[in-house]
Motif scaffolding. Sequence first.
Motif, PDB file in Angstrom:
ATOM      1  N   SER A   4       0.850  -1.183   0.000  1.00 43.83           N
ATOM      2  CA  SER A   4       0.000   0.000   0.000  1.00 43.83           C
ATOM      3  C   SER A   4       0.888   1.236   0.000  1.00 43.83           C
ATOM      4  O   SER A   4       2.069   1.187   0.358  1.00 43.83           O
ATOM      5  CB  SER A   4      -0.913  -0.006   1.225  1.00 43.83           C
ATOM      6  N   ALA A  71      -3.781   9.617   6.183  1.00 44.60           N
ATOM      7  CA  ALA A  71      -4.909   9.243   5.335  1.00 44.60           C
ATOM      8  C   ALA A  71      -4.331   8.794   3.998  1.00 44.60           C
ATOM      9  O   ALA A  71      -3.351   9.359   3.509  1.00 44.60           O
ATOM     10  CB  ALA A  71      -5.857  10.421   5.129  1.00 44.60           C
ATOM     11  N   GLU A  72      -4.939   7.783   3.442  1.00 42.71           N
ATOM     12  CA  GLU A  72      -4.476   7.245   2.162  1.00 42.71           C
ATOM     13  C   GLU A  72      -5.645   7.247   1.191  1.00 42.71           C
ATOM     14  O   GLU A  72      -6.738   6.781   1.524  1.00 42.71           O
ATOM     15  CB  GLU A  72      -3.948   5.826   2.373  1.00 42.71           C
ATOM     16  N   GLN A  73      -5.408   7.786   0.018  1.00 47.63           N
ATOM     17  CA  GLN A  73      -6.414   7.783  -1.034  1.00 47.63           C
ATOM     18  C   GLN A  73      -5.711   7.432  -2.332  1.00 47.63           C
ATOM     19  O   GLN A  73      -5.051   8.282  -2.945  1.00 47.63           O
ATOM     20  CB  GLN A  73      -7.101   9.139  -1.136  1.00 47.63           C
ATOM     21  N   GLY A  74      -5.818   6.170  -2.715  1.00 46.34           N
ATOM     22  CA  GLY A  74      -5.146   5.723  -3.930  1.00 46.34           C
ATOM     23  C   GLY A  74      -3.642   5.891  -3.799  1.00 46.34           C
ATOM     24  O   GLY A  74      -3.023   5.369  -2.893  1.00 46.34           O
ATOM     25  N   ARG A  76      -2.091   8.650  -3.136  1.00 44.16           N
ATOM     26  CA  ARG A  76      -1.761   9.792  -2.275  1.00 44.16           C
ATOM     27  C   ARG A  76      -1.834   9.398  -0.804  1.00 44.16           C
ATOM     28  O   ARG A  76      -2.777   8.738  -0.367  1.00 44.16           O
ATOM     29  CB  ARG A  76      -2.712  10.943  -2.533  1.00 44.16           C
ATOM     30  N   GLU A 100       2.146  15.572   1.999  1.00 41.81           N
ATOM     31  CA  GLU A 100       1.411  14.792   1.003  1.00 41.81           C
ATOM     32  C   GLU A 100       2.440  14.084   0.135  1.00 41.81           C
ATOM     33  O   GLU A 100       3.294  14.727  -0.475  1.00 41.81           O
ATOM     34  CB  GLU A 100       0.544  15.686   0.127  1.00 41.81           C
TER      35      GLU A 100
END
Length: 131
Positions: A4, A71-74, A76, A100
């Motif tokens: 991840s 926080a993980e979004q794809g 990023r 980021e």
Amino acid sequence: MQDSAIAVVRELFECALLRPELDENRLAKLVHPDYRQQADGRSLDYADFIKHLRHLKQTCSRVDLEILSWAEQGERVFTRHRVAADKRDGGRVSMLVIAEFRVQDGMVRACDELTHMLSGTTEDRDLGSRH
């Protein structure tokens, strides 16, 4: 299975900051050659980033890092983390960092960060990007 994005960022922290020696071979597997970093308005490319890490290793005898939130979004990853370091001259510095990261194909491609010095001397203010 590919790690991840947060796992890659955590491995980067371990390799770049927490180990006493800089393992440039391992780093080359974690950070893309086209890496770009914005740190408090300063731009660093891959070569500058390596110089920055070498400088940190020369300046600091020990570094601790605590991820306070993330926080993980794809591809990023956003982190809010605290970095504390013992300097070789006997001083200590502590920074709060909001960053980021962009991770692609298991490698960090970019980082945009803001640092806030919690403790240290005025000369340490740019330690997050100095090289």
